[in-house]
Every structure is written in C-alpha cells, then in structure tokens.
Design an enzyme around this catalytic site. Structure first.
Site, PDB file in Angstrom:
ATOM      1  CE  LYS A 152      -4.077  -1.985   0.119  1.00 47.27           C
ATOM      2  NZ  LYS A 152      -5.114  -1.780  -0.899  1.00 47.27           N
ATOM      3  CB  SER A 186      -3.394 -10.920   2.574  1.00 48.79           C
ATOM      4  OG  SER A 186      -2.159 -10.250   2.568  1.00 48.79           O
TER       5      SER A 186
END
Lengths: 321, 93
Positions: free
Chosen positions: A44, A264
């Site tokens: 991110k 994830s």
C-alpha cells in the site's frame, strides 16, 4: 549500497524470489514479489504515495501548509502507508478503522501519528467505507483520497508494479493477487495484458468470515468503483475464493522458503497453488504472486503458534486480510 | 445433480435460518432458479429482474467465481459445493 535522500524513495522496486519448491507441480514455477520490503511495510505504500502526489499536483494538498486534513477508510495497510507519508509531508490523517482489526495495525497507525475513527467491527470494511463517505460529505474541507475510487491507486501499479514484474519475470504466464480495492489487479493486470496479452490474471477473494454479517441486505454490498471503471470483469480471467484455514496453512508453509508473511499472502499463495494445479502436465507455466506484507502485524492472531482450528475461529472475527 | 449451497448470513432468513441447503440442477442458472422456487422470498435477491445474477452477489462453484467460468451456464456436478457470498469491500485495504 545506494544512498537515498528520503524514505519515500525506497517505495517500490521490490525483490522477486523463486519459491517453486512450494509448487505442487514440477512444470510450474512460482515467484513471489515481496511488497513487505516497502518502507511502511506493505504494497500500500505505492498507492498511498501515488494518491498523495496526485492530490499535491492538483493543488488539493500543499506540503507544509497548516491544518490540512486527510480522511481515509482502511482496514490497515493503506492507513499505515498514508500515515507514514502524511507524517513526512505534515498532513493530519484521520483513518476510519473497523474496531476488529489486529491490534498491531491500530498501534502502527498511532505510531505514525494518525487519528483513528472507529467504525463498527461487525460491518467490516464495508462499514468503514460507509462511515468515511458520510464524514467526507459532512466535511468537504477534508481531503478524501478514497482508495476504492481513486484512479491513482491502479495507476501506481500500472506505472510501477506491473513494469517491475515484467522486467524481472519476462516469462510470466499467470499473475495471482488479492482482491481488496482491486487496485493491484487492475493496474498490474492492465499493464501485463497490454504488454503480454496471453498472461492470465487471477484474483483471490479474501475469506470474508463473519465480517460480512453486518450486512442488512444484499443491496448493502459493494463493488469498488475502480473495479468497474477499469473493466475488472473483463480484465480478470479467474476469481477464486480462499478459506481462512487455507490462508493460515499457506502462511505457515511460506516459512519453509524463508518467508514470514502476512495472512493475505498465505491466501494468495493458496490461490497460486490452485492455479498451478490447473496447468496440464505437458505445459510449463510461471506464476507471479504478491506478498502484500510481512507477518509482524499478525503475531497476535497466533497464526504461527496456536492450534490452527482455534486460529481459524479467531480469524473469522478479526479483519486480517 | 444435487449441489450443496452455502447460504450467507444476509440471506439465511429466507431459507429458514439454514446455513446450507441442497438443490438440484445441472447448471448454476438451474440451481439458482430452483433455489428461488423452493424459497420464494429470495425472489429478486439472487437473480435480478432480467434473470442475471444480482449485482452484489458472488456465486462460487467449488471456490471458483462463476462469472469467470461460464456464468449461469457453468455446469454443476453432483455434490458440488456452491457458495453464495455478498460482494463487499474487502482486503487489507
């Protein structure tokens, strides 16, 4: 060693490592792109910096000017990345955060100086998005970057992640990544399809567990605007859902190749293995997966140390993906 | 062919609180049409007025999203696991 003038210059250009020893088939190679190497610890960083640079270029943000406030719904990593960039640029960040994220995420946001606005945990990321949109309407003076609808999110991946992957792995046949905002898949997917049209793009749907229980009805559902504007339904070749147990099993197995990853990454790796299983024995394939972040933020889940069934039950109530 | 459908919380009231139901059909479209026939309050929540999948509903056959493997024409085999999930903002966003 290269010398950098700012930590922001460390964003991107992440390494790719061959983890084919975990491939279920000898004719299929699997390579992992290690996004946890970004300075604030996740993929991110790329979109946070990209969205802020674009807002500055548009004059919506002015570095160094007083009293500039940003608002963002985030279950963790985007908030953390934005908080780091905001700290360096002198902006005040308000993150709308579901109450049931792992405590490490909350503490990291505090460490970077962000202000946390709680949204109901039972409503998951959807509830955070809804609350942030309401707050943005009430406070038009706040800058609302809104990663789910900001084209600079997929653009960051189109301009950086995609070209890096093709340069490092020109033989790529499949790209497998997680579907959150869809920014990684849309940006990398579009870049790869433009430059190597035969590449297959696989989306891994996060295990939603009980966090979707807060939906009152199906019309409360949500498809990210950037998924629609980037023609996600046409861009993706496959989309598979991964269960919490598979995600944790594969996060554990990734340690066999020396990777301590977020959960994830385990989910995406599980998807990559499903992808590999579909390759015929007489064909070769090279799958590139994304390791979104490292495992540090998830230690409190007990993912590596506790009984896996207990971890799975716990994980259903915590947003960790 | 009988498939096992996993029903998400948001749709469970329409199937009397069951977490799974067994429905016959040879394609996803057939299974969903039969599902609505058995549980009529699901009308409009699974398939829209045009007979297409509801915009905010994802349907998976053995974990594969049917929108990418033939849509409502995707074949269903005996014992297939069909999961219905609402489309939500997810991920480590």
């Amino acid at each position: 060693m290269t010398r950098y003038s700012s930590v922001l210059d460390l964003i991107g250009s992440t390494p790719v490592v061959d983890i084919s020893s975990l491939s279920p088939k000898p004719n299929v190679s699997i390579l992992a792109k290690l996004e946890g190497r970004n300075p604030a610890g996740s993929v991110k960083d790329r979109i946070a910096y990209s969205m802020i640079l674009a807002a500055e270029a548009e004059g919506r943000l002015i570095p160094g000017a007083p009293d500039q406030v940003l608002l963002e719904p985030s279950s963790g990593n985007t908030g953390i990345a934005l908080a780091m960039v905001c700290r360096l640029r002198g902006y005040h960040l308000k993150v709308v955060l579901p109450t049931n994220v792992s405590p490490e995420r909350r503490q990291l946001l505090v460490a970077w100086g962000a202000e946390i606005i709680d949204s109901p945990g039972a409503e998951g990321s959807n509830g955070g998005v809804r609350l942030a949109r309401e707050l943005a309407e009430e406070h038009p003076e706040w800058v609302f970057l809104y990663q789910y609808a900001n084209e600079n999110n997929p653009l960051a991946h189109y301009r950086t992640t995609g070209p890096e992957i093709l340069a490092d792995v020109p033989e790529i046949t499949h790209f497998v990544a997680g579907l959150g905002t869809s920014g990684t898949l849309m940006g990398v997917g579009r870049y790869l399809k433009e430059h190597k049209p035969d590449v297959q793009i696989w989306a891994i749907e996060p295990p939603s567990g009980e966090m979707v229980d807060g939906l009152r009805n199906l019309d409360d559902g949500y498809v990210p605007p950037i998924f629609v504007s980037n023609h996600g339904a046409e861009l993706l070749d496959r989309k598979v859902v991964v269960r919490p147990k598979e995600s944790i099993e594969w996060a554990r197995r990734l340690t066999e190749v020396g990777l301590f990853t977020g959960i994830s990454a385990g989910a995406i790796m599980s998807g990559a293995v499903k992808c590999a299983m579909q390759i015929p024995d007489d064909q070769t394939a090279t799958i590139v997966t994304i390791v979104c972040d490292d495992g540090w933020k998830y230690l409190s889940t007990g993912a590596w140390s506790d009984d896996i069934d207990e971890v799975v039950e716990r994980a259903k109530k915590i947003i960790y993906f | 062919m009988t498939a096992v459908l996993r029903i998400p919380t948001v749709l469970r009231p329409a199937v009397h609180g069951q977490t799974t139901v067994e429905i016959v059909g040879t394609t996803v479209g057939e299974v969903l049409t039969n599902l609505v026939a058995v549980y009529p309050t699901l009308e409009g929540q699974v398939l829209d007025a045009d007979g297409a999948l509801h915009r905010f509903l994802n349907v998976y056959v053995n974990d594969d999203d049917v929108r990418y493997i033939g849509g409502l024409n995707a074949p269903v085999a005996d014992g297939d696991d069909i999961t219905l999930l609402p489309a939500v903002a997810g991920g480590a966003a």
